[in-house]
Design an enzyme around this catalytic site. Structure first.
Site, PDB file in Angstrom:
ATOM      1  N   GLY A   1       0.862  -1.178   0.000  1.00 52.42           N
ATOM      2  CA  GLY A   1       0.000   0.000   0.000  1.00 52.42           C
ATOM      3  C   GLY A   1       0.894   1.222   0.000  1.00 52.42           C
ATOM      4  O   GLY A   1       2.122   1.092  -0.101  1.00 52.42           O
TER       5      GLY A   1
ATOM      6  N   ALA B   1       2.168   0.891   3.882  1.00 53.11           N
ATOM      7  CA  ALA B   1       2.432  -0.391   4.551  1.00 53.11           C
ATOM      8  C   ALA B   1       2.614  -1.498   3.521  1.00 53.11           C
ATOM      9  O   ALA B   1       2.211  -1.361   2.373  1.00 53.11           O
ATOM     10  CB  ALA B   1       1.258  -0.734   5.472  1.00 53.11           C
ATOM     11  N   THR B   2       3.237  -2.582   3.977  1.00 54.86           N
ATOM     12  CA  THR B   2       3.392  -3.762   3.124  1.00 54.86           C
ATOM     13  C   THR B   2       2.694  -4.933   3.811  1.00 54.86           C
ATOM     14  O   THR B   2       2.750  -5.054   5.035  1.00 54.86           O
ATOM     15  CB  THR B   2       4.896  -4.074   2.922  1.00 54.86           C
ATOM     16  OG1 THR B   2       5.517  -2.915   2.359  1.00 54.86           O
ATOM     17  CG2 THR B   2       5.115  -5.247   1.983  1.00 54.86           C
TER      18      THR B   2
ATOM     19  N   LYS C   1       0.299  -6.920   8.183  1.00 51.88           N
ATOM     20  CA  LYS C   1       0.464  -5.622   7.517  1.00 51.88           C
ATOM     21  C   LYS C   1       1.399  -4.811   8.392  1.00 51.88           C
ATOM     22  O   LYS C   1       1.112  -4.593   9.578  1.00 51.88           O
ATOM     23  CB  LYS C   1      -0.910  -4.957   7.417  1.00 51.88           C
ATOM     24  CG  LYS C   1      -0.982  -3.748   6.535  1.00 51.88           C
ATOM     25  CD  LYS C   1      -2.448  -3.360   6.371  1.00 51.88           C
ATOM     26  CE  LYS C   1      -2.673  -2.228   5.436  1.00 51.88           C
ATOM     27  NZ  LYS C   1      -4.113  -1.954   5.267  1.00 51.88           N
TER      28      LYS C   1
ATOM     29  N   ASP D   1     -13.180   3.642   1.430  1.00 50.55           N
ATOM     30  CA  ASP D   1     -12.287   3.324   0.308  1.00 50.55           C
ATOM     31  C   ASP D   1     -12.675   1.990  -0.335  1.00 50.55           C
ATOM     32  O   ASP D   1     -11.839   1.107  -0.546  1.00 50.55           O
ATOM     33  CB  ASP D   1     -10.830   3.321   0.784  1.00 50.55           C
ATOM     34  CG  ASP D   1      -9.839   3.527  -0.372  1.00 50.55           C
ATOM     35  OD1 ASP D   1     -10.288   3.887  -1.487  1.00 50.55           O
ATOM     36  OD2 ASP D   1      -8.632   3.323  -0.158  1.00 50.55           O
TER      37      ASP D   1
END
Ligand code: ADE
Length: 333
Positions: free
Chosen positions: A12, A15-16, A32, A125
Site C-alpha cells: 500500500g 504499509a506492506t 500488515k 475506500d
C-alpha cells in the site's frame, strides 16, 4: 506469539502486507507492517478491525511491535486470503467478471457494508483492490481510511476515481458515499475498467465528479436488472442512493439465491490453506520454474519450504521439486 515473515503479498502507500506463519503451529496469516513512527493509520485500522467480526470482513488476529534491522515495526495480523484481491481476480478472469458472478460477489460486499453501516462505520475506500477473496467468500479489507459516522468531520479520504460527488466537493463522507463506491466497484468488475475514462488528468476527473452532474457510464451490455441496481447506487444526490438493506432486496442480488450453491461450488477450489503443516505430499508435483517473489530469513525448516511464486503458493519437496498448494487460476468465466 512467535511468528515468521514469509513473502510480501501486497503493497500500500504506507504499509506492506506479508504472508506469515506462526512458529509454534505453522498457521498462516497475513501481517500488515509499517514503521512504528508512521503507523498511526495502521493503529486506527487495528482499533476498527478488532471491533468487527463478520464473514464478509477480513478477520482480525492481533498485533505486535517488533525490532527489525534496527527499526521498530508495527504489525497488524489478519486472516490470510490466498487468492488476493478482487482486482487480482478481475485480471485472472481476463479483465471482466461475468454478470452472474459479479452479482454473487456484490451480494457479499453489500452484506459486509450492511454490517459496517449498522455499526455506524463508513469504510471510505471501497474498490476491488480492497476486497479480498477468502476461502469462504469475499472480505472487505483495508480500514485505514474508515471513520465512525458520529466522529467529528475528518479530512476526505479514499481513491479519487471512486469518490462520490459530495466527497469530491469535500462536503461530507457518509454511509451513502460507500454505496456510490460500491457502484463504481461493480462497473470495475464487469468492465475491467475504472468507472471514469482515464484520459485526462486526475484533477479534471475529480472536478467532473464533483460538479458536472454526470454519473459513471453504465455498461450497455448489462441486463436491465443490473443497470437498475447500478442506477440506485450511482444517484448523485446521496439522500436518493439506496441503503444496503434496500440493495439486498434488489432483484439483481435477490434473484441469485437460486444459483448460489452452484457458484459456491465453482469457488470450492479457492479454499485457503490454514497451516503450512497441513500440506502433504499428495498434491500434484510441479517444477518450480517461476521466479521467487521474495525470500526472508528462514527460522524454521518447515517454513523454509513454503514460498510464493507469482501468486501461487508452492511447497518445496525433499527432492527439491515444488508442489502447488494454492493456485487461484480458474477458467469458469
Ligand atoms: N493483501 C492485503 N491484505 C491481504 C490479506 N489479508 N491476505 C492476502 N493478501 C492481502
Amino acid at each position: 506469539m512467535a511468528w515468521t515473515r514469509l513473502a510480501a503479498v501486497g503493497h500500500g502507500s504506507f504499509a506492506t502486507v506479508y504472508l506469515a506463519a506462526s512458529s509454534s503451529s505453522g498457521d498462516l496469516f497475513a501481517v500488515k507492517s509499517a514503521e512504528l513512527l508512521n503507523s498511526d493509520f495502521l493503529q486506527t485500522e487495528q482499533r476498527i478491525l478488532s471491533s468487527l467480526s463478520h464473514p464478509s470482513i477480513v478477520g482480525y488476529k492481533g498485533f505486535d511491535v517488533t525490532t527489525e534491522n534496527g527499526k521498530l515495526m508495527y504489525n497488524l495480523f489478519m486472516e490470510y486470503a490466498a487468492c488476493g484481491s478482487l482486482a487480482d481476480e478481475i485480471v485472472r478472469r481476463g479483465g471482466r467478471i461475468k454478470e452472474v458472478t459479479a452479482a454473487f460477489y456484490t451480494r457479499q460486499i453489500v452484506r459486509g457494508l450492511e454490517y459496517l453501516h449498522k455499526r455506524g462505520l463508513v469504510h471510505c475506500d471501497v474498490k476491488a483492490k480492497n476486497i479480498l477473496i477468502g476461502g469462504d467468500g469475499l472480505k472487505i479489507a483495508d480500514f485505514g481510511c474508515s471513520k465512525w459516522v458520529l466522529e467529528s468531520p475528518a479530512a476526505v479520504c479514499g481513491t479519487p476515481m471512486f469518490m462520490a460527488p459530495e466527497v469530491a466537493r469535500g462536503e461530507t463522507q457518509g454511509i451513502s458515499s460507500d454505496i456510490w463506491a460500491l457502484g463504481c466497484t461493480l462497473i470495475e468488475m464487469v468492465s475491467g475498467a475504472p468507472p471514469w475514462p482515464t484520459a485526462g488528468d486526475p484533477v479534471s476527473t475529480l472536478y467532473r465528479i464533483a460538479y458536472s452532474g454526470d454519473s459513471p457510464e453504465i455498461p450497455s451490455f448489462l441486463s436491465a436488472t443490473a443497470k437498475d441496481f447500478l442506477g440506485k447506487c450511482l444517484r448523485r444526490d446521496p439522500a436518493e442512493r439506496w441503503s444496503t438493506s434496500q440493495l439486498l432486496k434488489h432483484p439483481f442480488l435477490g434473484e441469485l439465491s437460486f444459483g448460489f450453491e452452484i457458484i459456491k461450488e465453482l469457488h470450492s477450489d479457492f479454499e485457503s490453506p490454514t497451516s503450512i503443516l497441513d500440506q502433504g505430499p499428495w498434491n500434484s508435483l510441479e517444477e518450480g520454474s517461476q521466479t521467487l517473489l521474495k525470500t526472508e530469513t528462514w527460522e524454521d525448516d518447515r517454513i523454509k519450504r513454503l514460498s510464493v511464486f507469482s501468486g501461487e503458493i508452492k511447497w518445496k519437496m525433499r527432492d527439491d521439486n515444488w508442489i502447488t498448494i494454492r493456485s487461484c487460476v480458474n477458467d469458469d468465466n
